[in-house]
Design a protein around this motif. Structure first.
Motif, PDB file in Angstrom:
ATOM      1  N   ILE A 156       0.805  -1.221   0.000  1.00 14.58           N
ATOM      2  CA  ILE A 156       0.000   0.000   0.000  1.00 14.58           C
ATOM      3  C   ILE A 156       0.836   1.268   0.000  1.00 14.58           C
ATOM      4  N   THR A 157       2.130   1.190   0.327  1.00 14.11           N
ATOM      5  CA  THR A 157       2.969   2.398   0.372  1.00 14.11           C
ATOM      6  C   THR A 157       3.033   3.115  -0.974  1.00 14.11           C
ATOM      7  N   PRO A 158       3.241   2.438  -2.109  1.00 14.55           N
ATOM      8  CA  PRO A 158       3.230   3.166  -3.393  1.00 14.55           C
ATOM      9  C   PRO A 158       1.911   3.876  -3.666  1.00 14.55           C
ATOM     10  N   ALA A 159       0.800   3.298  -3.260  1.00 16.09           N
ATOM     11  CA  ALA A 159      -0.488   3.961  -3.462  1.00 16.09           C
ATOM     12  C   ALA A 159      -0.599   5.212  -2.600  1.00 16.09           C
ATOM     13  N   LEU A 160      -0.106   5.161  -1.376  1.00 14.68           N
ATOM     14  CA  LEU A 160      -0.125   6.347  -0.513  1.00 14.68           C
ATOM     15  C   LEU A 160       0.770   7.446  -1.058  1.00 14.68           C
ATOM     16  N   GLU A 161       1.885   7.067  -1.640  1.00 16.11           N
ATOM     17  CA  GLU A 161       2.760   8.065  -2.252  1.00 16.11           C
ATOM     18  C   GLU A 161       2.125   8.702  -3.481  1.00 16.11           C
ATOM     19  N   GLY A 162       1.164   8.038  -4.092  1.00 14.14           N
ATOM     20  CA  GLY A 162       0.481   8.591  -5.261  1.00 14.14           C
ATOM     21  C   GLY A 162      -0.568   9.626  -4.940  1.00 14.14           C
ATOM     22  N   LEU A 163      -0.929   9.781  -3.655  1.00 11.13           N
ATOM     23  CA  LEU A 163      -1.905  10.807  -3.286  1.00 11.13           C
ATOM     24  C   LEU A 163      -1.305  12.193  -3.511  1.00 11.13           C
ATOM     25  N   ARG A 164      -2.009  13.016  -4.237  1.00  9.91           N
ATOM     26  CA  ARG A 164      -1.513  14.347  -4.567  1.00  9.91           C
ATOM     27  C   ARG A 164      -1.572  15.270  -3.351  1.00  9.91           C
ATOM     28  N   THR A 165      -0.520  16.055  -3.170  1.00  9.34           N
ATOM     29  CA  THR A 165      -0.526  17.051  -2.104  1.00  9.34           C
ATOM     30  C   THR A 165      -1.581  18.112  -2.356  1.00  9.34           C
ATOM     31  N   GLN A 166      -1.862  18.399  -3.636  1.00 13.90           N
ATOM     32  CA  GLN A 166      -2.863  19.406  -3.973  1.00 13.90           C
ATOM     33  C   GLN A 166      -4.249  19.009  -3.495  1.00 13.90           C
ATOM     34  N   TRP A 167      -4.522  17.695  -3.412  1.00 10.66           N
ATOM     35  CA  TRP A 167      -5.834  17.261  -2.945  1.00 10.66           C
ATOM     36  C   TRP A 167      -6.034  17.627  -1.479  1.00 10.66           C
ATOM     37  N   ARG A 168      -5.015  17.411  -0.657  1.00 10.54           N
ATOM     38  CA  ARG A 168      -5.114  17.770   0.760  1.00 10.54           C
ATOM     39  C   ARG A 168      -5.211  19.279   0.928  1.00 10.54           C
ATOM     40  N   GLU A 169      -4.411  20.019   0.150  1.00 11.66           N
ATOM     41  CA  GLU A 169      -4.461  21.470   0.251  1.00 11.66           C
ATOM     42  C   GLU A 169      -5.814  22.020  -0.185  1.00 11.66           C
ATOM     43  N   ALA A 170      -6.368  21.452  -1.252  1.00 12.50           N
ATOM     44  CA  ALA A 170      -7.684  21.909  -1.701  1.00 12.50           C
ATOM     45  C   ALA A 170      -8.750  21.611  -0.659  1.00 12.50           C
ATOM     46  N   ALA A 171      -8.661  20.442  -0.020  1.00 11.99           N
ATOM     47  CA  ALA A 171      -9.629  20.111   1.027  1.00 11.99           C
ATOM     48  C   ALA A 171      -9.491  21.041   2.220  1.00 11.99           C
ATOM     49  N   GLY A 208     -12.120  24.139   4.015  1.00 13.17           N
ATOM     50  CA  GLY A 208     -12.561  23.965   5.392  1.00 13.17           C
ATOM     51  C   GLY A 208     -12.702  22.534   5.846  1.00 13.17           C
ATOM     52  N   ALA A 209     -12.166  21.578   5.106  1.00 10.79           N
ATOM     53  CA  ALA A 209     -12.282  20.171   5.491  1.00 10.79           C
ATOM     54  C   ALA A 209     -11.235  19.831   6.541  1.00 10.79           C
ATOM     55  N   THR A 210     -11.622  19.000   7.490  1.00 10.85           N
ATOM     56  CA  THR A 210     -10.690  18.524   8.502  1.00 10.85           C
ATOM     57  C   THR A 210      -9.913  17.317   7.969  1.00 10.85           C
ATOM     58  N   GLY A 211      -8.952  16.849   8.771  1.00 11.57           N
ATOM     59  CA  GLY A 211      -8.192  15.687   8.347  1.00 11.57           C
ATOM     60  C   GLY A 211      -9.051  14.445   8.200  1.00 11.57           C
ATOM     61  N   ARG A 218     -11.966  10.629   4.662  1.00 11.03           N
ATOM     62  CA  ARG A 218     -13.246   9.966   4.414  1.00 11.03           C
ATOM     63  C   ARG A 218     -13.762  10.219   3.008  1.00 11.03           C
ATOM     64  N   HIS A 219     -13.612  11.458   2.523  1.00  8.18           N
ATOM     65  CA  HIS A 219     -14.236  11.818   1.249  1.00  8.18           C
ATOM     66  C   HIS A 219     -13.254  11.874   0.074  1.00  8.18           C
TER      67      HIS A 219
END
Length: 327
Positions: A210-225, A229-232, A237-238
């Motif tokens: 699962i580590t390669p899949a976690l590395e594929g998560l874009r940083t922009q997605w977290r920043e946009a969330a 106003g989205a929490t961690g 979850r979404h």
């Protein structure tokens, strides 16, 4: 005295005029441009595409000899009588297959399925946060150490693993005696104890998966969330978990297959006290069956092949779907 202007080649004049379609200019689609582009390539030899499969020929031969022929032999033997049968063997029958799905053999098959489902689920839940800690770590040495250790532990099994747990958590193990685990009902040689042993190599396998899949998560997605106003928790979850769902399910299926096919560890530690399909196959191959049922082991092996094929039929589409999101 007036001198005549120096003639300019058509390609140069076209370039100076901005590439307009003036008469005599060379456009990218014109025959002249094609000839210029293809000129440097004429000296190179391109290998025919029809011969590309020759590079994979050794692998295909190894797969056919190592997996194809044994699978065919198992399928044939599962539907024929054994050599010690009254009719001399070789007769078509379905008794082997029906017998492998009844009585103690069905109990063993169901026991292997339950053990694989439980250990795969626990390893998936435990391995995900560990892999997230590795993927987000800023320390390179920590990351490399965890991944290297996971690679070793994921392939550590068999008799050495069983001996390690017997010496540590067995009835006379060091940890069992020091903590008094026997008084609290702990017994390594049960279904629960075998599940703990299996987690020793399934959790590291989940971290690697699962580590390669976690590395594929874009940083922009977290920043946009976060900007919206989205929490961690809401982000996971979404956004993160829906994207990781195919990879998580694929990892779960992979862990299920690894647990389902394990044999040496359970054989060395619990023997036949925990009913497992792999133990039944070992007993059948060693001759611990009734007369005329020698091919029953092949029918049990065919049952395992069917389950493995079903697992791979689920795993491969999930892997392709996760690759689209995380590419």
């Amino acid at each position: 005295m007036t001198t005549a202007p120096t003639p300019v080649p058509a390609s140069a004049s076209a370039a100076q005029s901005g590439g307009g379609g003036a008469p005599g200019s060379v456009t990218p689609d014109s025959p002249a441009a094609t000839a210029v582009t293809e000129a440097p390539r004429r000296g190179k030899r391109v290998a025919p595409r029809g011969r590309a499969w020759l590079a994979a020929l050794p692998l295909l031969l190894f797969f056919a000899l190592g997996f194809g022929l044994p699978a065919v032999a198992i399928a044939i033997g599962a539907f024929t009588t054994s050599s010690d049968a009254p009719d001399g063997g070789g007769t078509f029958t379905t008794d082997n297959l029906t017998g492998s799905l009844q009585g103690a053999y069905f109990t063993a098959l169901w026991g292997s399925v339950k053990l694989s489902l439980l250990t795969a689920l626990i390893a998936t839940v435990v391995g995900l946060p560990l892999a997230q800690a590795v993927a987000t770590s800023r320390f390179r040495m920590f990351r490399e150490a965890v991944m290297s250790a996971s690679g070793v532990l994921a392939n550590f099994g068999g008799v050495p693993l069983a001996f390690m747990f017997v010496a540590t958590l067995g009835n006379s193990g060091e940890v069992t005696k020091r903590l008094g685990l026997t008084k609290h009902g702990w017994n390594l040689y049960t279904f629960s104890g075998l599940s703990v042993v299996y987690l020793y190599f399934l959790v590291p396998l989940m971290v690697i998966t699962i580590t390669p899949a976690l590395e594929g998560l874009r940083t922009q997605w977290r920043e946009a969330a976060a900007n919206n106003g989205a929490t961690g928790v809401q982000y996971w979850r979404h956004v993160a978990l829906p994207v990781l769902a195919p990879s998580l399910l694929g990892g779960f299926v992979l862990l299920f297959g690894a647990s389902f096919a394990a044999y040496a560890t359970a054989e060395a530690m619990v023997g036949s006290s925990v009913p497992l399909i792999s133990m039944q196959i070992g007993d059948a191959l060693s001759g611990n069956v009734l007369v005329g049922q020698g091919n029953l082991a092949l029918a049990l092996g065919l049952d395992m092949i069917v389950v493995a094929c079903l697992v791979m039929a689920v795993y491969l589409p999930l892997q392709r779907r996760s690759a689209k999101w995380l590419a």
